[in-house]
Design a protein around this motif. Structure first.
Motif, mmCIF file in Angstrom:
data_model
loop_
_atom_site.group_PDB
_atom_site.id
_atom_site.type_symbol
_atom_site.label_atom_id
_atom_site.label_comp_id
_atom_site.label_asym_id
_atom_site.label_seq_id
_atom_site.Cartn_x
_atom_site.Cartn_y
_atom_site.Cartn_z
ATOM 1 N N ASN A 83 0.820 -1.215 0.000
ATOM 2 C CA ASN A 83 0.000 0.000 0.000
ATOM 3 C C ASN A 83 0.851 1.261 0.000
ATOM 4 O O ASN A 83 0.569 2.211 -0.723
ATOM 5 C CB ASN A 83 -0.943 0.025 1.210
ATOM 6 C CG ASN A 83 -1.955 -1.086 1.201
ATOM 7 O OD1 ASN A 83 -2.007 -1.898 2.123
ATOM 8 N ND2 ASN A 83 -2.778 -1.156 0.166
ATOM 9 N N ILE A 84 1.880 1.277 0.839
ATOM 10 C CA ILE A 84 2.807 2.413 0.889
ATOM 11 C C ILE A 84 4.200 1.898 0.581
ATOM 12 O O ILE A 84 4.728 1.051 1.302
ATOM 13 C CB ILE A 84 2.797 3.105 2.258
ATOM 14 C CG1 ILE A 84 1.414 3.710 2.548
ATOM 15 C CG2 ILE A 84 3.856 4.204 2.303
ATOM 16 C CD1 ILE A 84 1.324 4.400 3.902
ATOM 17 N N LEU A 85 4.779 2.398 -0.501
ATOM 18 C CA LEU A 85 6.141 2.030 -0.878
ATOM 19 C C LEU A 85 7.056 3.213 -0.603
ATOM 20 O O LEU A 85 6.884 4.294 -1.178
ATOM 21 C CB LEU A 85 6.218 1.660 -2.359
ATOM 22 C CG LEU A 85 7.620 1.334 -2.877
ATOM 23 C CD1 LEU A 85 8.109 0.001 -2.309
ATOM 24 C CD2 LEU A 85 7.646 1.301 -4.408
ATOM 25 N N MET A 86 8.027 3.021 0.283
ATOM 26 C CA MET A 86 9.026 4.059 0.506
ATOM 27 C C MET A 86 10.189 3.824 -0.451
ATOM 28 O O MET A 86 10.876 2.807 -0.365
ATOM 29 C CB MET A 86 9.544 4.060 1.946
ATOM 30 C CG MET A 86 10.568 5.172 2.187
ATOM 31 S SD MET A 86 11.619 4.936 3.636
ATOM 32 C CE MET A 86 10.455 5.111 4.954
ATOM 33 N N ALA A 87 10.375 4.761 -1.365
ATOM 34 C CA ALA A 87 11.525 4.723 -2.278
ATOM 35 C C ALA A 87 12.598 5.608 -1.668
ATOM 36 O O ALA A 87 12.661 6.812 -1.937
ATOM 37 C CB ALA A 87 11.117 5.209 -3.665
ATOM 38 N N ASP A 88 13.426 5.024 -0.829
ATOM 39 C CA ASP A 88 14.385 5.798 -0.053
ATOM 40 C C ASP A 88 15.609 6.152 -0.892
ATOM 41 O O ASP A 88 16.225 5.278 -1.506
ATOM 42 C CB ASP A 88 14.805 5.008 1.188
ATOM 43 C CG ASP A 88 15.250 5.905 2.332
ATOM 44 O OD1 ASP A 88 15.064 7.129 2.224
ATOM 45 O OD2 ASP A 88 15.773 5.379 3.330
ATOM 46 N N GLU A 89 15.942 7.441 -0.917
ATOM 47 C CA GLU A 89 17.055 7.967 -1.723
ATOM 48 C C GLU A 89 16.898 7.541 -3.185
ATOM 49 O O GLU A 89 17.797 6.966 -3.800
ATOM 50 C CB GLU A 89 18.400 7.502 -1.153
ATOM 51 C CG GLU A 89 18.671 8.008 0.258
ATOM 52 C CD GLU A 89 20.062 7.650 0.745
ATOM 53 O OE1 GLU A 89 20.819 8.560 1.085
ATOM 54 O OE2 GLU A 89 20.390 6.441 0.777
ATOM 55 N N ILE A 90 15.760 7.879 -3.748
ATOM 56 C CA ILE A 90 15.389 7.427 -5.083
ATOM 57 C C ILE A 90 16.390 7.869 -6.146
ATOM 58 O O ILE A 90 16.548 7.202 -7.177
ATOM 59 C CB ILE A 90 13.960 7.926 -5.435
ATOM 60 C CG1 ILE A 90 13.462 7.268 -6.730
ATOM 61 C CG2 ILE A 90 13.906 9.437 -5.528
ATOM 62 C CD1 ILE A 90 12.010 7.565 -7.036
ATOM 63 N N ASN A 91 17.086 8.979 -5.914
ATOM 64 C CA ASN A 91 18.020 9.465 -6.929
ATOM 65 C C ASN A 91 19.438 8.927 -6.750
ATOM 66 O O ASN A 91 20.382 9.467 -7.295
ATOM 67 C CB ASN A 91 18.036 10.998 -6.963
ATOM 68 C CG ASN A 91 18.472 11.616 -5.645
ATOM 69 O OD1 ASN A 91 18.282 11.037 -4.575
ATOM 70 N ND2 ASN A 91 19.043 12.804 -5.711
ATOM 71 N N ARG A 92 19.578 7.821 -6.015
ATOM 72 C CA ARG A 92 20.878 7.153 -5.938
ATOM 73 C C ARG A 92 20.937 5.916 -6.850
ATOM 74 O O ARG A 92 21.871 5.133 -6.777
ATOM 75 C CB ARG A 92 21.198 6.759 -4.498
ATOM 76 C CG ARG A 92 21.534 7.947 -3.611
ATOM 77 C CD ARG A 92 22.343 7.565 -2.407
ATOM 78 N NE ARG A 92 22.636 8.710 -1.552
ATOM 79 C CZ ARG A 92 23.616 9.582 -1.760
ATOM 80 N NH1 ARG A 92 24.413 9.439 -2.814
ATOM 81 N NH2 ARG A 92 23.817 10.593 -0.938
ATOM 82 N N THR A 93 19.944 5.771 -7.703
ATOM 83 C CA THR A 93 19.954 4.668 -8.661
ATOM 84 C C THR A 93 19.825 5.240 -10.072
ATOM 85 O O THR A 93 19.203 6.293 -10.256
ATOM 86 C CB THR A 93 18.797 3.687 -8.362
ATOM 87 O OG1 THR A 93 18.993 2.469 -9.083
ATOM 88 C CG2 THR A 93 17.459 4.267 -8.736
ATOM 89 N N PRO A 94 20.407 4.611 -11.077
ATOM 90 C CA PRO A 94 20.374 5.155 -12.441
ATOM 91 C C PRO A 94 18.955 5.238 -13.005
ATOM 92 O O PRO A 94 18.039 4.549 -12.543
ATOM 93 C CB PRO A 94 21.228 4.163 -13.242
ATOM 94 C CG PRO A 94 22.087 3.480 -12.228
ATOM 95 C CD PRO A 94 21.253 3.401 -10.986
ATOM 96 N N PRO A 95 18.746 6.068 -14.035
ATOM 97 C CA PRO A 95 17.421 6.253 -14.630
ATOM 98 C C PRO A 95 16.762 4.961 -15.097
ATOM 99 O O PRO A 95 15.537 4.846 -15.077
ATOM 100 C CB PRO A 95 17.701 7.191 -15.813
ATOM 101 C CG PRO A 95 18.904 7.963 -15.400
ATOM 102 C CD PRO A 95 19.741 7.005 -14.605
ATOM 103 N N LYS A 96 17.557 3.967 -15.554
ATOM 104 C CA LYS A 96 16.971 2.696 -16.005
ATOM 105 C C LYS A 96 16.162 2.045 -14.905
ATOM 106 O O LYS A 96 15.064 1.524 -15.144
ATOM 107 C CB LYS A 96 18.077 1.747 -16.474
ATOM 108 C CG LYS A 96 17.581 0.366 -16.873
ATOM 109 C CD LYS A 96 18.728 -0.556 -17.254
ATOM 110 C CE LYS A 96 18.213 -1.955 -17.586
ATOM 111 N NZ LYS A 96 19.311 -2.875 -17.942
ATOM 112 N N THR A 97 16.668 2.067 -13.683
ATOM 113 C CA THR A 97 15.951 1.464 -12.568
ATOM 114 C C THR A 97 14.822 2.369 -12.100
ATOM 115 O O THR A 97 13.733 1.896 -11.740
ATOM 116 C CB THR A 97 16.919 1.183 -11.406
ATOM 117 O OG1 THR A 97 17.967 0.333 -11.884
ATOM 118 C CG2 THR A 97 16.208 0.501 -10.253
#
Length: 335
Positions: free
Chosen positions: A118-132
Motif C-alpha cells: 500500500n505504501i512504498l518508501m523509495a528511499d534515496e530514489i536518486n541514488r539509482t540510475p534512470p533505467k531502474t
C-alpha cells in the motif's frame, strides 16, 4: 483508531476527514518535530491519493517522516533502499522457472516484488540510475506491473513516498522529467531551528518511547480520496490555475520575460490537475466542500517546484525554482 465507519454523505464525510487529519498530525508530531508544513503537505497527498517526493539534505528526518506516517495509517508498508546496483526486477518482481511438484512439469511463476504494497518508501530514489527509476513509471501512473505481457494490479490504495537527496551530493542521478511529473507533490525539509533541534535531541536520546496509534485503515482512506474528488472547484478558480501553470512555459506567445530568461521547460497539464486536486484535499481537510483561493495558494509551490526546469542563466544568477514560482504568483492576478 479514529471512528470512521459508515460511508456518510455531505458534511458528515468532510467532518470525518477533518477529524482524521487532526488525529494523524497529532500522532506524527510525537516523532517529527518542527516540520509542520512538510507533514501537512504529505498528509494532503495521502488524502488526495497522490504520490509524494520529499527533498532535502541528509539528517532532516525525511525517512523518519514516511516511516512514522506508515505506522499511523493501518496499511501494508515496504521500503526499498535505492542504490546504484538496484535492478528494475528488485522493485517490480520477476518471473522464475520452477518445477510443479505434482506434475513434474516446469512452469513460469511470477514472484511479486516489494512494490506490491500500500505504501512504498523509495528511499534515496536518486541514488539509482534512470533505467531502474523507470521501473516506477507504470507503477505510479497505472498502478500495475506488466511482466511477460501479463499485467498485475497493485493493492489499493497505493502510494509511492520517496526521499531524494540534494543533487550536489556525490552518487546522485537526476530524475527524468517524466518520473518527476508522476509525483503529485514535492515537499522540502531542511535543518531545524535550534529550539526544535534541542527537542529532537532530548526525545531521541532518552529512554522513553512514544507509542503511536493507528488512525485510519485502507477502506476508509479510499472513501476519503473519493470524497475529496467531489469537492467543488469554482470555474473562476479553475481558470486561475490554468493561467498560472501556462505562465510557467517559456515557449508560449506572450511569455513573461523572466520566464524566458530563467525557465527551460514549464509545467504541463498534470500540474493543473494536481493543483486542483491538492486544493480540494486542503478544503476537505478543513471540513469544506468547496475550494477557496487560499487552498490553491497552499498547493502551488509543492505541486509546481519539480515541474519547472531552470536554465543555466538561473543557476548563474542563483535564482531558485521557488523564486520563479513566487514571481509567477506576482504576475498572474488572483480572481
Amino acid at each position: 483508531m479514529v471512528e470512521t465507519s459508515g460511508k456518510g454523505t455531505g458534511a458528515d464525510v468532510f467532518r470525518r476527514i477533518k477529524e482524521t487529519r487532526q488525529a494523524i498530525l497529532r500522532e506524527v508530531r510525537k516523532i517529527i518535530v518542527g516540520e509542520d508544513e512538510a507533514v501537512d503537505q504529505v498528509v494532503t497527498a495521502l488524502f488526495a491519493g497522490g504520490h509524494c517526493i520529499i527533498q532535502g539534505p541528509p539528517g532532516t528526518a525525511k525517512t523518519a517522516l514516511i516511516a512514522t506516517l506508515a505506522r499511523v495509517v493501518d496499511l501494508d508498508f515496504k521500503r526499498i533502499q535505492f542504490a546504484p546496483d538496484l535492478m528494475p526486477t528488485d522493485i517490480s518482481g520477476s518471473e522464475i522457472l520452477e518445477e510443479d511438484q505434482k506434475t513434474g512439469r516446469r512452469v513460469i511463476k511470477f514472484v511479486k516484488g516489494p512494490v506490491f504494497t500500500n505504501i512504498l518508501m523509495a528511499d534515496e530514489i536518486n541514488r539509482t540510475p534512470p533505467k531502474t527509476q523507470a521501473a516506477l513509471l507504470e507503477v505510479m501512473q497505472e498502478k500495475q506491473v506488466t511482466i511477460g505481457g501479463q499485467s498485475y494490479a497493485l493493492p489499493k490504495p497505493f502510494y509511492v513516498l520517496a526521499t531524494q537527496n540534494s543533487m550536489e551530493q556525490e552518487g546522485t542521478y537526476p530524475l527524468p522529467e517524466a518520473q518527476q511529473d508522476r509525483f503529485m507533490l514535492s515537499v522540502l525539509m531542511g535543518y531545524l531551528p535550534d529550539d526544535s533541534e534541542i527537542s529532537v535531541i532530548r526525545r531521541t536520546t532518552g529512554v522513553q518511547k512514544n507509542e503511536l496509534q493507528r488512525v485510519i485503515g485502507g477502506e476508509d482512506l479510499l472513501d476519503f480520496v473519493k470524497a475529496v474528488r467531489s469537492v467543488v472547484l469554482p470555474e473562476v478558480i479553475g481558470k486561475y490555475i490554468v493561467d498560472l501553470v501556462a505562465a510557467s512555459r517559456p515557449t508560449i506567445d506572450g511569455a513573461l520575460p523572466f520566464v524566458k530568461e530563467y525557465v527551460t521547460w514549464g509545467a504541463g497539464l498534470r500540474a493543473s490537475q494536481n493543483i486542483a486536486l491538492a486544493a480540494k484535499a486542503v478544503a476537505a481537510q478543513d471540513g469544506r466542500d468547496t475550494v477557496k483561493i487560499e487552498d490553491v495558494k497552499k498547493a502551488i509551490h509543492p505541486v509546481m517546484r519539480h515541474r519547472i526546469g531552470l536554465s543555466f542563466r538561473a543557476e548563474v544568477d542563483k535564482v531558485s525554482v521557488d523564486a520563479v514560482i513566487g514571481k509567477l504568483l506576482e504576475h498572474v492576478p488572483f480572481p
